[in-house]
Design a protein around this motif. Sequence first.
Motif, PDB file in Angstrom:
ATOM      1  N   PHE A 104      29.411 -41.981 -49.398  1.00  0.00           N
ATOM      2  CA  PHE A 104      30.484 -41.374 -48.616  1.00  0.00           C
ATOM      3  C   PHE A 104      29.818 -40.423 -47.635  1.00  0.00           C
ATOM      4  CE2 PHE A 104      34.284 -38.809 -47.795  1.00  0.00           C
ATOM      5  CZ  PHE A 104      35.235 -39.810 -47.684  1.00  0.00           C
ATOM      6  N   SER A 105      29.568 -40.930 -46.427  1.00  0.00           N
ATOM      7  CA  SER A 105      28.770 -40.209 -45.449  1.00  0.00           C
ATOM      8  C   SER A 105      29.621 -39.211 -44.681  1.00  0.00           C
ATOM      9  CB  SER A 105      28.127 -41.199 -44.476  1.00  0.00           C
ATOM     10  OG  SER A 105      29.134 -41.826 -43.690  1.00  0.00           O
ATOM     11  N   LEU A 106      28.958 -38.478 -43.783  1.00  0.00           N
ATOM     12  CA  LEU A 106      29.666 -37.528 -42.919  1.00  0.00           C
ATOM     13  C   LEU A 106      30.680 -38.244 -42.044  1.00  0.00           C
ATOM     14  CD1 LEU A 106      29.942 -34.620 -41.871  1.00  0.00           C
ATOM     15  CD2 LEU A 106      28.103 -35.119 -40.245  1.00  0.00           C
ATOM     16  N   GLY A 107      30.352 -39.469 -41.627  1.00  0.00           N
ATOM     17  CA  GLY A 107      31.286 -40.234 -40.815  1.00  0.00           C
ATOM     18  C   GLY A 107      32.579 -40.525 -41.555  1.00  0.00           C
ATOM     19  N   GLU A 108      32.487 -40.954 -42.813  1.00  0.00           N
ATOM     20  CA  GLU A 108      33.679 -41.192 -43.609  1.00  0.00           C
ATOM     21  C   GLU A 108      34.470 -39.901 -43.834  1.00  0.00           C
ATOM     22  OE1 GLU A 108      31.405 -44.914 -44.715  1.00  0.00           O
ATOM     23  OE2 GLU A 108      30.842 -42.815 -44.506  1.00  0.00           O
ATOM     24  N   ALA A 109      33.755 -38.785 -44.081  1.00  0.00           N
ATOM     25  CA  ALA A 109      34.438 -37.514 -44.310  1.00  0.00           C
ATOM     26  C   ALA A 109      35.205 -37.077 -43.064  1.00  0.00           C
ATOM     27  CB  ALA A 109      33.419 -36.449 -44.718  1.00  0.00           C
ATOM     28  N   ALA A 110      34.585 -37.219 -41.890  1.00  0.00           N
ATOM     29  CA  ALA A 110      35.258 -36.837 -40.645  1.00  0.00           C
ATOM     30  C   ALA A 110      36.480 -37.716 -40.400  1.00  0.00           C
ATOM     31  CB  ALA A 110      34.285 -36.939 -39.477  1.00  0.00           C
ATOM     32  N   PHE A 111      36.334 -39.007 -40.664  1.00  0.00           N
ATOM     33  CA  PHE A 111      37.471 -39.898 -40.429  1.00  0.00           C
ATOM     34  C   PHE A 111      38.589 -39.626 -41.431  1.00  0.00           C
ATOM     35  CE2 PHE A 111      39.755 -43.974 -40.764  1.00  0.00           C
ATOM     36  CZ  PHE A 111      40.164 -44.071 -39.441  1.00  0.00           C
ATOM     37  N   PHE A 112      38.247 -39.221 -42.657  1.00  0.00           N
ATOM     38  CA  PHE A 112      39.287 -38.894 -43.631  1.00  0.00           C
ATOM     39  C   PHE A 112      40.097 -37.681 -43.166  1.00  0.00           C
ATOM     40  CE2 PHE A 112      40.784 -36.592 -47.411  1.00  0.00           C
ATOM     41  CZ  PHE A 112      41.590 -37.567 -47.963  1.00  0.00           C
ATOM     42  N   LEU A 113      39.437 -36.682 -42.573  1.00  0.00           N
ATOM     43  CA  LEU A 113      40.175 -35.539 -42.020  1.00  0.00           C
ATOM     44  C   LEU A 113      41.097 -35.993 -40.898  1.00  0.00           C
ATOM     45  CD1 LEU A 113      37.408 -32.769 -41.931  1.00  0.00           C
ATOM     46  CD2 LEU A 113      39.281 -33.037 -43.569  1.00  0.00           C
ATOM     47  N   GLY A 114      40.628 -36.982 -40.115  1.00  0.00           N
ATOM     48  CA  GLY A 114      41.500 -37.550 -39.102  1.00  0.00           C
ATOM     49  C   GLY A 114      42.711 -38.236 -39.718  1.00  0.00           C
ATOM     50  N   CYS A 115      42.525 -38.859 -40.885  1.00  0.00           N
ATOM     51  CA  CYS A 115      43.643 -39.488 -41.579  1.00  0.00           C
ATOM     52  C   CYS A 115      44.666 -38.444 -42.042  1.00  0.00           C
ATOM     53  CB  CYS A 115      43.143 -40.283 -42.780  1.00  0.00           C
ATOM     54  SG  CYS A 115      42.215 -41.768 -42.339  1.00  0.00           S
ATOM     55  N   VAL A 116      44.199 -37.269 -42.457  1.00  0.00           N
ATOM     56  CA  VAL A 116      45.119 -36.188 -42.826  1.00  0.00           C
ATOM     57  C   VAL A 116      45.979 -35.801 -41.619  1.00  0.00           C
ATOM     58  CG1 VAL A 116      45.288 -33.807 -43.635  1.00  0.00           C
ATOM     59  CG2 VAL A 116      43.577 -35.338 -44.626  1.00  0.00           C
ATOM     60  N   ALA A 117      45.343 -35.702 -40.451  1.00  0.00           N
ATOM     61  CA  ALA A 117      46.090 -35.384 -39.229  1.00  0.00           C
ATOM     62  C   ALA A 117      47.094 -36.480 -38.900  1.00  0.00           C
ATOM     63  CB  ALA A 117      45.116 -35.178 -38.069  1.00  0.00           C
ATOM     64  N   SER A 118      46.701 -37.732 -39.096  1.00  0.00           N
ATOM     65  CA  SER A 118      47.609 -38.848 -38.835  1.00  0.00           C
ATOM     66  C   SER A 118      48.806 -38.814 -39.781  1.00  0.00           C
ATOM     67  CB  SER A 118      46.861 -40.173 -38.994  1.00  0.00           C
ATOM     68  OG  SER A 118      47.705 -41.271 -38.754  1.00  0.00           O
ATOM     69  N   ALA A 119      48.590 -38.460 -41.038  1.00  0.00           N
ATOM     70  CA  ALA A 119      49.683 -38.378 -42.007  1.00  0.00           C
ATOM     71  C   ALA A 119      50.664 -37.277 -41.646  1.00  0.00           C
ATOM     72  CB  ALA A 119      49.114 -38.148 -43.405  1.00  0.00           C
ATOM     73  N   LEU A 120      50.167 -36.209 -41.033  1.00  0.00           N
ATOM     74  CA  LEU A 120      51.026 -35.081 -40.682  1.00  0.00           C
ATOM     75  C   LEU A 120      51.959 -35.416 -39.521  1.00  0.00           C
ATOM     76  CD1 LEU A 120      51.623 -32.138 -41.421  1.00  0.00           C
ATOM     77  CD2 LEU A 120      49.823 -31.446 -39.810  1.00  0.00           C
ATOM     78  N   TYR A 121      51.581 -36.389 -38.691  1.00  0.00           N
ATOM     79  CA  TYR A 121      52.371 -36.721 -37.495  1.00  0.00           C
ATOM     80  C   TYR A 121      53.794 -37.164 -37.838  1.00  0.00           C
ATOM     81  CZ  TYR A 121      53.688 -39.132 -33.161  1.00  0.00           C
ATOM     82  OH  TYR A 121      54.342 -39.559 -32.040  1.00  0.00           O
ATOM     83  N   PRO A 122      54.032 -38.181 -38.684  1.00  0.00           N
ATOM     84  CA  PRO A 122      55.414 -38.546 -39.000  1.00  0.00           C
ATOM     85  C   PRO A 122      56.156 -37.487 -39.801  1.00  0.00           C
ATOM     86  CG  PRO A 122      53.908 -39.783 -40.391  1.00  0.00           C
ATOM     87  CD  PRO A 122      53.068 -39.073 -39.378  1.00  0.00           C
ATOM     88  N   VAL A 123      55.425 -36.692 -40.580  1.00  0.00           N
ATOM     89  CA  VAL A 123      56.063 -35.615 -41.332  1.00  0.00           C
ATOM     90  C   VAL A 123      56.653 -34.584 -40.375  1.00  0.00           C
ATOM     91  CG1 VAL A 123      55.669 -33.749 -42.976  1.00  0.00           C
ATOM     92  CG2 VAL A 123      54.586 -35.962 -43.337  1.00  0.00           C
ATOM     93  N   LEU A 124      55.878 -34.187 -39.365  1.00  0.00           N
ATOM     94  CA  LEU A 124      56.380 -33.233 -38.373  1.00  0.00           C
ATOM     95  C   LEU A 124      57.505 -33.847 -37.542  1.00  0.00           C
ATOM     96  CD1 LEU A 124      53.033 -31.639 -37.114  1.00  0.00           C
ATOM     97  CD2 LEU A 124      54.735 -30.616 -38.638  1.00  0.00           C
ATOM     98  N   SER A 125      57.408 -35.148 -37.268  1.00  0.00           N
ATOM     99  CA  SER A 125      58.480 -35.813 -36.521  1.00  0.00           C
ATOM    100  C   SER A 125      59.794 -35.743 -37.293  1.00  0.00           C
ATOM    101  CB  SER A 125      58.116 -37.275 -36.253  1.00  0.00           C
ATOM    102  OG  SER A 125      56.984 -37.375 -35.415  1.00  0.00           O
ATOM    103  N   LYS A 126      59.742 -36.056 -38.580  1.00  0.00           N
ATOM    104  CA  LYS A 126      60.951 -36.009 -39.405  1.00  0.00           C
ATOM    105  C   LYS A 126      61.478 -34.585 -39.513  1.00  0.00           C
ATOM    106  CE  LYS A 126      63.722 -38.536 -41.966  1.00  0.00           C
ATOM    107  NZ  LYS A 126      64.372 -39.758 -41.448  1.00  0.00           N
ATOM    108  N   TRP A 127      60.579 -33.636 -39.643  1.00  0.00           N
ATOM    109  CA  TRP A 127      60.970 -32.225 -39.750  1.00  0.00           C
ATOM    110  C   TRP A 127      61.664 -31.765 -38.475  1.00  0.00           C
ATOM    111  CZ3 TRP A 127      58.977 -27.512 -37.572  1.00  0.00           C
ATOM    112  CH2 TRP A 127      59.367 -26.349 -38.255  1.00  0.00           C
TER     113      TRP A 127
END
Length: 297
Positions: free
Chosen positions: A140-163
């Motif tokens: 699990f390299s730095l690249g995977e870790a950075a992309f996982f943080l990007g996935c957290v941001a992506s998950a927040l997008y529809p949550v904020l839209s619904k809110w």
Amino acid sequence: MFLWALIVGLSFPAVGLMSEGLPPLFLTAIRFAIAAAAIGALVWRTPDHWPSPPGLVLYAVMGLCLAGFFGAMFWAAHQVTALSMATLYVSVPLLAYGLGRIIRVERPDGGLLAALALGAAGALWLAWAGNSGGNGSLQFSLGEAAFFLGCVASALYPVLSKWGLKRGWLSDSAALRTFWSLLAGGVLIGILGLAFEPAQALARLTFFDFLMVAYLGIFSSGVTFWLMQRGTGVLTPGAVTAYTYLVPFVSMLILFAAAPDEIGWLWLPGSVAVVLAIGLMLRRSANAPREAPAMQT
């Protein structure tokens, strides 16, 4: 949402075709600008297209979520495989459900949580299978870790839209919500690019690279987030993002066509878990109109 999954799955290999050394923040800003221009041409004449002040702030935050995800995608494109990015992206539904519970746009639902957890576990197994090379070692390299943080941001997008929809801060039009979030995100990520990236690096952008950015802007940004906004209007964030479970199979089919020797029995447990999760979510979707007609309305 099936169309959304197909476009997203094809976008990961497309990013990997671009030249190395290109500035990810500037590329993301250009991508957002192209997507916003394409959607803006369709919605600009609609009434009430200007957002309210609270809505504009929320669009800016949503735009940063988009920018964080796509910036991480461009940065990680030449450090991790397309299949690794696709499988890590499958963690988004579980993340969206958890974030939605925190800000109370998701109701407690043990069945949904179990299906999301099963799919996330299968996706993580597929990511491990793709990086282990069959030697059983987890990488699990730095690249995977950075992309996982990007996935957290992506998950927040529809949550904020619904809110924002529940509070009346955002437009009822899915196209307008997509336009303003892309525009706000493009401006903000462009400012970050000016601060942290050398503008002369854009000179490496070839005509083929520009075509890829245009494709990703119009389809993988504009169309997919319009489709997601359409789904967010009638579904919860966890249910909308659950279609992410279809994404890795698109990338797996591409990998199998290009290098069939790289797929072996090590992929089977994760694949079975993801297939079961997809089946459970499709069954829930089929039963949803009978179980909760008011929510569908």
